[in-house]
Design an enzyme around this catalytic site. Structure first.
Site, PDB file in Angstrom:
ATOM      1  CE  LYS A   1     -52.320 -22.761 -51.418  1.00  0.00           C
ATOM      2  NZ  LYS A   1     -50.905 -22.819 -51.746  1.00  0.00           N
TER       3      LYS A   1
ATOM      4  CD  GLU B   1     -53.126 -15.308 -37.327  1.00  0.00           C
ATOM      5  OE1 GLU B   1     -53.588 -16.374 -37.795  1.00  0.00           O
ATOM      6  OE2 GLU B   1     -51.921 -15.073 -37.256  1.00  0.00           O
TER       7      GLU B   1
ATOM      8  N   GLY C   1     -49.193 -19.009 -51.313  1.00  0.00           N
ATOM      9  CA  GLY C   1     -49.882 -17.868 -50.707  1.00  0.00           C
ATOM     10  C   GLY C   1     -49.238 -16.534 -51.067  1.00  0.00           C
ATOM     11  NE  ARG C   2     -43.056 -17.420 -49.688  1.00  0.00           N
ATOM     12  CZ  ARG C   2     -43.318 -18.548 -49.060  1.00  0.00           C
ATOM     13  NH1 ARG C   2     -44.368 -18.632 -48.286  1.00  0.00           N
ATOM     14  NH2 ARG C   2     -42.530 -19.595 -49.194  1.00  0.00           N
TER      15      ARG C   2
ATOM     16  CD  GLU D   1     -44.442 -16.708 -45.587  1.00  0.00           C
ATOM     17  OE1 GLU D   1     -44.956 -16.696 -44.457  1.00  0.00           O
ATOM     18  OE2 GLU D   1     -45.110 -16.571 -46.623  1.00  0.00           O
TER      19      GLU D   1
ATOM     20  CG  HIS E   1     -35.771  13.260 -43.557  1.00  0.00           C
ATOM     21  ND1 HIS E   1     -35.117  14.436 -43.267  1.00  0.00           N
ATOM     22  CD2 HIS E   1     -36.092  13.323 -44.870  1.00  0.00           C
ATOM     23  CE1 HIS E   1     -35.079  15.196 -44.350  1.00  0.00           C
ATOM     24  NE2 HIS E   1     -35.660  14.536 -45.341  1.00  0.00           N
TER      25      HIS E   1
ATOM     26  CE  LYS F   1     -49.812 -20.152 -40.864  1.00  0.00           C
ATOM     27  NZ  LYS F   1     -50.332 -20.689 -42.113  1.00  0.00           N
TER      28      LYS F   1
HETATM   29  O1  LIG Z   1     -54.302 -17.842 -47.125  1.00  0.00           O
HETATM   30  P1  LIG Z   1     -54.184 -18.546 -45.821  1.00  0.00           P
HETATM   31  O2  LIG Z   1     -54.342 -20.024 -45.936  1.00  0.00           O
HETATM   32  O3  LIG Z   1     -55.159 -17.964 -44.827  1.00  0.00           O
HETATM   33  O4  LIG Z   1     -52.737 -18.321 -45.258  1.00  0.00           O
HETATM   34  C1  LIG Z   1     -52.241 -17.042 -44.983  1.00  0.00           C
HETATM   35  C2  LIG Z   1     -50.753 -16.974 -45.072  1.00  0.00           C
HETATM   36  O5  LIG Z   1     -50.160 -17.816 -44.117  1.00  0.00           O
HETATM   37  C3  LIG Z   1     -48.974 -18.407 -44.680  1.00  0.00           C
HETATM   38  O6  LIG Z   1     -49.216 -19.737 -44.925  1.00  0.00           O
HETATM   39  C4  LIG Z   1     -47.834 -18.331 -43.770  1.00  0.00           C
HETATM   40  O7  LIG Z   1     -47.600 -17.041 -43.406  1.00  0.00           O
HETATM   41  C5  LIG Z   1     -48.757 -17.627 -45.974  1.00  0.00           C
HETATM   42  O8  LIG Z   1     -47.975 -18.317 -46.854  1.00  0.00           O
HETATM   43  C6  LIG Z   1     -50.152 -17.403 -46.382  1.00  0.00           C
HETATM   44  O9  LIG Z   1     -50.234 -16.449 -47.371  1.00  0.00           O
END
Ligand SMILES: O=P(O)(O)OC[C@H]1O[C@](O)(CO)[C@@H](O)[C@@H]1O
Length: 690
Positions: free
Chosen positions: A213, A219, A273-274, A374, A405, A512
């Site tokens: 986003k 990462e 995002g989620r 979250e 199990h 972060k």
């Molecule tokens: O899509 P981005 O900006 O890379 O963010 C990744 C994820 O990191 C978050 O901001 C926090 O985990 C999520 O809400 C989001 O989906």
């Protein structure tokens, strides 16, 4: 209720608190014998059956929960969400994931503008792009069809698409649509995950979709750069344009990264995002794998319609001739629940019931229910007032009988953990072996029916453990969309009633920014030998240990290194303030030069440094010089396992004759001084002399 009033100060909340004692006197064994109660605790919608009779609740409890929903103005909040009001107040954003699956003719506004046409513009672009890729009209840099996709993204830019892909990949229709194609995900930043994501893939036939986003997530961006390197090393830098596309709200950064903005698929700030799986985040990778839609064969009539559409005589191709492919079915399933959520009364509304029961379990009975971690893992109200009650849940689970199990034991006799059992009537992969009493799916479902009763009734142990069951007709794309929307909306119900903001994630943001601090420190300590500063005692100790051990490790694998050299390195650093790694690199280059020019001092250096081994013997420099080398004619797909860099055009290289692994001459020569195995696969050394 005024927004600054906490829900726990309302009469319905207090009433429910008092009701807890009454419920604690009941046992599910008895509650389950009341058929009328059980009957009233079953709800059906669009093929889905919800049975919540195994909750520690009576009809009276449910009435009280509906009153609580009223006190929290639940309906009003749901409407505000659908109307595009900025209910994510801390980020000043609307929350409109429902618009992502709205039909073309729906109208959903954000900032006074109907967003549905924008949504469909992107969906149409995805449809066109995915068909171009799938049909082979868009090919890779070497002219090969792109049949494999690696989607790089994390958190919401990964988990939703992974969920849908996991559920779809055994569906017979989906298998048919995905034949010959692979979809993989790369989320975690561990280099092992990078390796897993590309093992067995050929860059020539792979498309990388970077999903972020913000296009700033550390990462994701590192993983994206790593795959960009993988592609450009193998196929040249210009291949990136053909092999990488992006999904983001930040098209400026997409372009800076080197991806053509025409190959970027947008989404919007009003998609959290989620909650983004129904946007290009999920729809692009899933369409590439399964196809966006399937066009029915209507012969010349179809040709006529498409021609009209092409010349803009028609606004769109009529829905009836487009058979809903996997992706459209998925979006339709989610939209069906969206409609149900906004219109059904509380007592018939599946997401509302799930949300209310969750609140009952978490905030009144004190069970750490499953949670939307979250979204609702919050300790303050939307107005920043600390919550004097427990909110949020802990979510975990396992497919099928795996959990039975392992951790079910805890749920049967240990902590009380309310469970959701989700089952389907029709298996995606029916198997009925001759001579077996039941089909394989019946065997699975026997447990689906038995477990909730075992939890509720108990035996020599207490039972009285709450659960609910959701029975779906099957697990096709439509039902997967329904399931997704049910759980998305359940989260919203919880947040609306608890009075928290389910749509921000400040705790995650803190993690972060702390990681950024650590990253800077690691860089400064490694490269400039700066001391560790600004961390507490424990973190400083851990960081110190990590840096020290890591340094030793690097030295151990470095072909030029020898423990006896370390004091010398430190001495140099202290005396000349030179970074030891820069120093080592200089020595390495110096030695290579000596080897290459065949200077006698190379032999001296070898005998006095590298060959002073602890029992590991390698080859003499003279012998090494006798092996063949070649100057690379182009960038190779291979990575030199000694320096982990690509083997580029013009670089002097050697390869092992048995395993064929390739290395830079400057790297492998110094490795062979110490070890007689291949650095990549450890196979014994053999290189044919010239
Ligand atoms: O899509 P981005 O900006 O890379 O963010 C990744 C994820 O990191 C978050 O901001 C926090 O985990 C999520 O809400 C989001 O989906």
């Amino acid at each position: 209720m005024a927004s600054s009033t906490l829900i726990c100060d309302t009469e319905p909340w207090k009433d429910l608190k008092n009701h807890v004692q009454e419920i604690k006197k009941t046992h599910l064994r008895d509650l389950m014998s009341d058929t009328d109660r059980c009957q009233s605790m079953m709800v059906e919608f669009d093929g889905i059956l919800l049975d919540y009779s195994r909750q520690n609740a009576t009809l009276k409890t449910m009435d009280k929960l509906y009153q609580l929903a009223e006190a929290a103005q639940l309906n009003n909040k749901i409407n505000r969400m659908y109307n595009g009001e900025k209910i994510n107040s801390t980020e000043n954003r609307s929350v409109l994931h429902v618009a992502l699956r709205a039909p073309r003719d729906a109208a959903i506004n954000s900032d006074g503008k109907n967003v549905v046409p924008e949504v469909w513009k992107v969906l149409d672009k995805i449809k066109e792009f995915s068909e171009t890729i799938r049909s082979g009209s868009w090919v890779g840099a070497t002219g090969k069809v792109l049949k494999d996709v690696v989607a790089v993204g994390i958190g919401g830019s990964f988990l939703g698409p992974l969920f849908v892909h996991t559920a779809l990949q055994t569906d017979l229709e989906a298998i048919e649509c995905a034949r010959g194609r692979q979809l993989r995900f790369l989320a975690n930043v561990d280099p092992i995950d990078v390796a897993k994501s590309i093992t067995g893939l050929n860059p020539e036939t792979t498309l990388v979709v970077v999903v972020s986003k913000t296009f700033t997530t550390a990462e994701t961006m590192l993983n994206a750069r790593t795959l960009r390197e993988w592609i450009s090393t193998a196929l040249g830098p210009s291949a990136v344009a053909k092999h990488m596309v992006a999904v983001s709200t930040n098209l400026t950064l997409v372009e800076k990264f080197g991806i053509d903005p025409n190959n970027a698929f947008a989404f919007w700030d009003w998609v959290g995002g989620r909650y983004s799986v129904c946007s290009a985040v999920g729809v692009l990778p899933l369409s590439l794998q399964y196809g966006f839609s399937v066009v029915e064969k209507y012969g010349n009539f179809l040709l006529f319609l498409f021609t009209c559409y092409h010349f803009q005589l028609l606004r769109s191709v009529p829905e009836f001739i487009v058979r809903h492919g996997i992706i459209l079915k998925f979006l339709k399933g989610a939209w069906s629940i969206d409609q149900h959520f906004i219109s059904a009364p509380y007592e018939k509304n599946i997401p509302v019931l799930l949300g209310l029961l969750s609140i009952w379990n978490v905030s009144f009975l004190g069970h750490p229910a499953r949670v939307s971690m979250e979204s609702n893992g919050k300790g303050v109200s939307i107005d920043g007032v600390p919550l004097p009650f427990e909110a949020g849940e802990i979510d975990f689970g396992e497919p099928g009988t795996n959990g039975q199990h392992s951790f079910y034991q805890l749920i049967h006799q240990g902590r009380v953990i309310p469970c959701d059992f989700i089952g389907v009537v029709k298996s995606q992969q029916p198997v009925y072996l001759k001579g077996e009493v039941v089909s394989n799916h019946d065997e699975l479902m026997s447990n689906f029916f038995a477990q909730p009763d075992a939890l509720a009734v108990g035996k020599t142990f207490s039972g009285n453990r709450p659960s609910l069951s959701l029975l779906l007709p099957s697990l096709n794309a439509y039902n997967i969309g329904q399931l997704l929307a049910i759980y998305e909306h359940r989260i919203a119900v919880e947040g609306f009633i608890w009075g928290i903001n389910s749509f921000d994630q400040w705790g995650v943001e803190l993690g972060k920014s702390l990681a950024t601090q650590v990253r800077k420190q690691l860089h400064a300590s490694r490269m400039k030998r700066e001391p560790i500063e600004g961390f507490n005692f424990s973190t400083t100790t851990l960081l110190t240990r990590y840096l020290e051990e890591n340094t030793k490790l690097n030295r151990a694998v470095d072909a030029t290194d020898d423990n006896s050299n370390i004091p010398l390195v430190n001495l140099y650093q202290e005396k000349f303030k030179v970074d030891p790694w820069v120093l080592l690199e200089t020595i390495r280059e110096f030695m290579v030069d000596l080897v290459v020019c065949g200077h006698p001092s190379a032999l001296w250096l070898y005998n006095n440094t590298a060959s002073s081994t602890d029992g590991i013997s390698g080859l003499s420099l003279e012998k090494i010089r006798g092996f063949p080398w070649f100057d690379c004619q182009r960038n190779l797909a291979a990575i030199c396992a000694v320096c982990l860099d690509g083997v580029h055009k013009g670089e002097r290289s050697r390869n092992f004759s048995i395993c064929k692994h390739v290395f830079h001459a400057r790297c492998i020569d110094l490795w062979l001084v110490r070890r007689l195995t291949c650095p990549t696969c450890r196979s014994p050394f053999k290189m044919e002399p010239v």
